[in-house]
Design a protein around this motif. Structure first.
Motif, short mmCIF file in Angstrom:
data_model
loop_
_atom_site.label_atom_id
_atom_site.label_comp_id
_atom_site.label_asym_id
_atom_site.label_seq_id
_atom_site.Cartn_x
_atom_site.Cartn_y
_atom_site.Cartn_z
N ASP A 177 48.59 47.16 48.73
CA ASP A 177 47.53 46.81 48.15
C ASP A 177 46.65 45.48 48.78
N TYR A 223 43.97 42.41 42.83
CA TYR A 223 42.88 42.33 41.94
C TYR A 223 41.72 43.67 42.69
N ASP A 224 41.35 43.83 41.73
CA ASP A 224 40.81 45.69 42.30
C ASP A 224 39.20 44.89 42.36
N THR A 225 38.44 45.67 43.62
CA THR A 225 36.83 45.44 43.63
C THR A 225 36.49 44.74 42.86
N ARG A 261 38.89 41.97 39.40
CA ARG A 261 39.83 41.97 37.78
C ARG A 261 41.73 41.91 38.42
N VAL A 318 44.72 43.44 38.23
CA VAL A 318 45.64 44.81 37.89
C VAL A 318 46.77 44.52 38.52
#
Length: 735
Positions: free
Chosen positions: A80, A108-110, A113, A115
């Motif tokens: 990722d 983390y996502d964009t 958060r 994930v």
């Protein structure tokens, strides 16, 4: 080479009488700091970081190399978009495979958060080299409790840099870099050099990526809890050498072939075990490194000098490595002798420092060597390879009684002796001197070939032609070996002449080189025959070859084991207090394992076996602090301190052939192990175990078709030798 041969490791300041450092290896990046992992097979080797990546950047030596060219300069894995975290990184005991265990960081996502919490995905990278290709399997396993979507990315690039560029030599012109191309699951990167050769790297995926471009691949993975997904890929450095109608072997098939080849070659060697787990690990690594560095040539096995800078044919290094391992596996010596005989100089070539009869120093296959930008395509600028060649031929005959092989080599041996007599002795004084023919050649041409390694007591660099102490010692050994061979071939008159020649040299050497006030031999004689009155480890090589008169031995041993020389880890190349002493230098105060091995062999030759065991103890203790228990090319000469390990040298090669062979040689010196072909026996002359060993078992000690297994055990102050098994008629003698 020095082994680091021709190099000085930083540019020397220019000035009157100060030569510029040549082909230097810039110490901008420490190999110790990077904790690199190395693999090798044939003419290919890889240098990777502990994660298994090759991270491009200024000064980075990492990548995949083939025939002195870097075919892959960047190779990075991400999860990722983030670099995985390292869990562990290790080589198999036999060096067949590099395994790197990684895990995910917090992802983390964009929107910021979380994930995926860290340590839920295990990524294992398994990699090996085989037939000019790097084979890798990525095994991705999910340990979470719910399905997980992951993007696994691989980025790659090939700069096709010549090895000498990677080492720091600047080039003004380059060839043409081709645009990469994608075909199916393959990416091809190419470069046509100024030498007219086109070099290609093909990255092939047995597992089709979801996205593939000329600089990377992306896998969109959806992993169920507990699921493992394998991704196999191959990086081929010589696709043109593979027949187009032959399918590439899969990962497991290629791995079986690679391991089978290693096992077959290593099976020739005697096996060594003891009651010490640490020693067993160290000796196993030594043997594994030795056979990893060996390349099979048409003439037989040949140990390449070292990774990363010297993974190619070197004369001096291979000759000494073969001597160190002659008791263990004489096939190595046979391969070295035949290969160097094939490449023996037949004509004079000033650019290559070649003269008829001279033995090779170095051979390179890269673009810069082919173009003559560096002189090392076939380079003969080592003054000691030629007498060492004759010495090894004699030692090989003594070890094996292989008269037919030596008979075939006899014309090459005679040519080498003629060189020693003629071109090697530049002023006719009976000593062998060196001096480069052009200013592109190496300034110093002994094993200490840094620009500043040969000097006078006040630090002034010696002007040539220079007669080194150890080269005269090797010449003595060569004349003695020639006598042995000639007598075995039935030419007694020639044998007597060679013996007389050795005797004359021995006396003249003592008169010219021994310095009572120093308590040792001087380092060299300069071009005016002025002695370089410097205490250097080179003097110990006079004991190794036997040129030192017996009355000198005690003084030399005392000098080399004094605190000025012995650091606690080993004998320094230069004594503390000498003008150019620097424990962090390449040749002027560092500790070289192979140098210590030859010195210890010399100690044992003159009956100083306990002193040899002391050197063994120091180097063994050093290995306990070193990653993989692997002795490097050299380390710094700082004094040993309680509860502290040795100080590492930043750009030392590791593994290095003659460093890998050092524990094997030291063990032989302590045990007084030799082979008596006339009696058909293995002999132990006044054997001694170093303090860190109470017993040692040697299996498959072979002479011809016969072999014997023996155990040596300490019994108080005595040592017992027990025969555990025997195949054929091979005796065991203890004296």
């Amino acid at each position: 080479m020095k082994n680091a041969e021709e190099v000085a490791h930083a540019p020397a300041p220019a000035g009157p009488g100060v030569p510029t450092a040549q082909f230097f290896i810039p110490a901008a990046t420490s190999l110790q700091e990077r904790r690199t992992r190395t693999l090798k097979h044939g003419d290919s080797f890889g240098v990777f970081d502990p994660n298994g990546d090759a991270v491009a950047g200024p000064g980075s030596p990492e990548g995949l190399y083939h025939r002195d060219t870097r075919y892959l300069s960047h190779f990075l894995i991400t999860l990722d978009g983030q670099r995985p975290m390292l869990l562990s990184s290790t080589l198999r005991d036999d060096n067949a495979m590099l395994t790197c265990d990684l895990t995910n960081p917090d992802l983390y996502d964009t929107m910021g958060r979380l994930v995926l919490e860290h340590d839920l995905v295990h990524l294992r990278r398994m990699r090996f080299l085989w037939q000019a290709a790097c084979h890798e399997r990525l095994a991705v396993r999910h340990f979470g409790s719910t399905p997980q979507r992951l993007r696994l990315g691989l980025s790659f690039a090939a700069d096709f840099a010549d090895l000498f560029e990677v080492r720091g030599t600047r080039r003004e012109r380059h060839g043409l870099r081709h645009a990469g191309s994608v075909s199916g699951n393959d990416v091809t990167l190419g470069y046509t050099g100024l030498d007219g050769l086109t070099r290609r790297t093909v990255v092939s995926f047995a597992t089709p990526p979801d996205k593939l471009s000329v600089d990377g691949a992306l896998f969109e993975l959806v992993l169920q809890p507990g699921e493992t997904r394998n991704i196999d890929l191959t990086i081929d450095c010589a696709p043109e050498e593979n027949a187009p109608d032959q399918a590439r072997p899969g990962f497991l098939q290629a791995l079986r072939r690679a391991r089978r080849t290693l096992r077959t070659s290593a099976a020739r060697a005697a096996a060594i075990t003891s009651s010490s787990t640490t020693f067993n690990e160290a000796i196993r690594r030594s043997v594994s490194d030795l056979y990893m560095l060996i390349t099979d040539t048409p003439d037989g096995p040949y140990p390449y000098a070292g990774i990363p800078w010297f993974s190619t044919v070197f004369g001096r290094d291979a000759l000494i490595t073969a001597m160190q391992t002659l008791w263990l596996d004489p096939a190595i010596a046979c391969g070295v002798l035949k290969h160097l005989a094939r490449h023996q100089a037949e004509t004079t070539d000033e650019a290559a420092d070649a003269e008829p009869g001279k033995i090779l120093h170095e051979m390179r296959q890269g673009e810069m060597a082919l173009l003559g930008e560096v002189p090392f395509r076939h380079y003969y600028g080592s003054v000691d390879s030629t007498p060492l060649f004759v010495m090894l031929a004699g030692a090989y005959l003594e070890r094996t009684d292989d008269v037919e092989t030596v008979r075939k080599l006899w014309p090459n041996i005679l040519a080498a002796l003629r060189w020693m007599d003629d071109s090697g002795d530049r002023d006719g004084d009976g000593f062998i001197e060196y001096g480069r023919m052009r200013d592109t050649g190496l300034i110093n041409q002994g094993w200490k070939d840094s620009h500043d390694s040969i000097f006078h007591a006040d630090g002034t660099l010696a002007r040539g032609p220079v007669a080194l102490v150890e080269v005269q010692a090797y010449a003595f050994g060569a004349w003695r070996a020639a006598s042995l061979i000639a007598r075995r071939l039935g030419d007694n008159d020639a044998a007597d002449g060679y013996t007389a020649r050795a005797s004359r040299l021995q006396q003249r050497f003592d008169d010219a080189f021994f310095d009572k006030s120093l308590g040792t031999f001087v380092l060299a004689l300069d071009g005016d025959k002025r002695p370089c009155r410097v205490r250097a480890s080179n003097a110990g090589h006079a004991l190794f070859s036997g040129i030192a008169l017996p009355k000198r031995a005690a003084a030399i041993v005392k000098t080399l084991t004094s605190n000025a020389f012995f650091s606690g880890w080993g004998v320094r190349t230069l004594a503390v207090g000498e003008a150019r002493y620097n424990p962090m230098s390449y040749h002027n105060g560092s500790v070289w394992p192979h140098d210590n091995a030859l010195i210890a062999a010399g100690f044992a030759r003159y009956g100083f076996r306990r002193e040899a065991a002391r050197l063994f103890g120091g180097l063994f203790a050093a290995s306990a602090y070193i990653d993989l228990r692997r002795l490097p090319e050299l380390f710094c000469g700082f004094p040993r301190e309680r509860a502290h390990g040795p100080t590492f040298y930043p750009v030392a090669c590791s593994p290095q052939a003659w460093a890998a062979a050092t524990p094997l040689s030291l063990l032989q010196s302590c045990l007084g192990l030799r082979f008596d072909t006339a009696r058909g026996s293995v002999a132990f002359d006044e054997p001694l175990l170093p303090d860190f060993l109470d017993d040692v078992t040697l299996r498959r000690l072979s002479l011809g078709d016969a072999a014997v297994d023996v155990a040596l055990r300490r019994r108080g102050s005595d040592l017992s030798v027990e025969v555990l098994g025997r195949r054929g008629r091979l005796g065991v003698d203890l004296s």
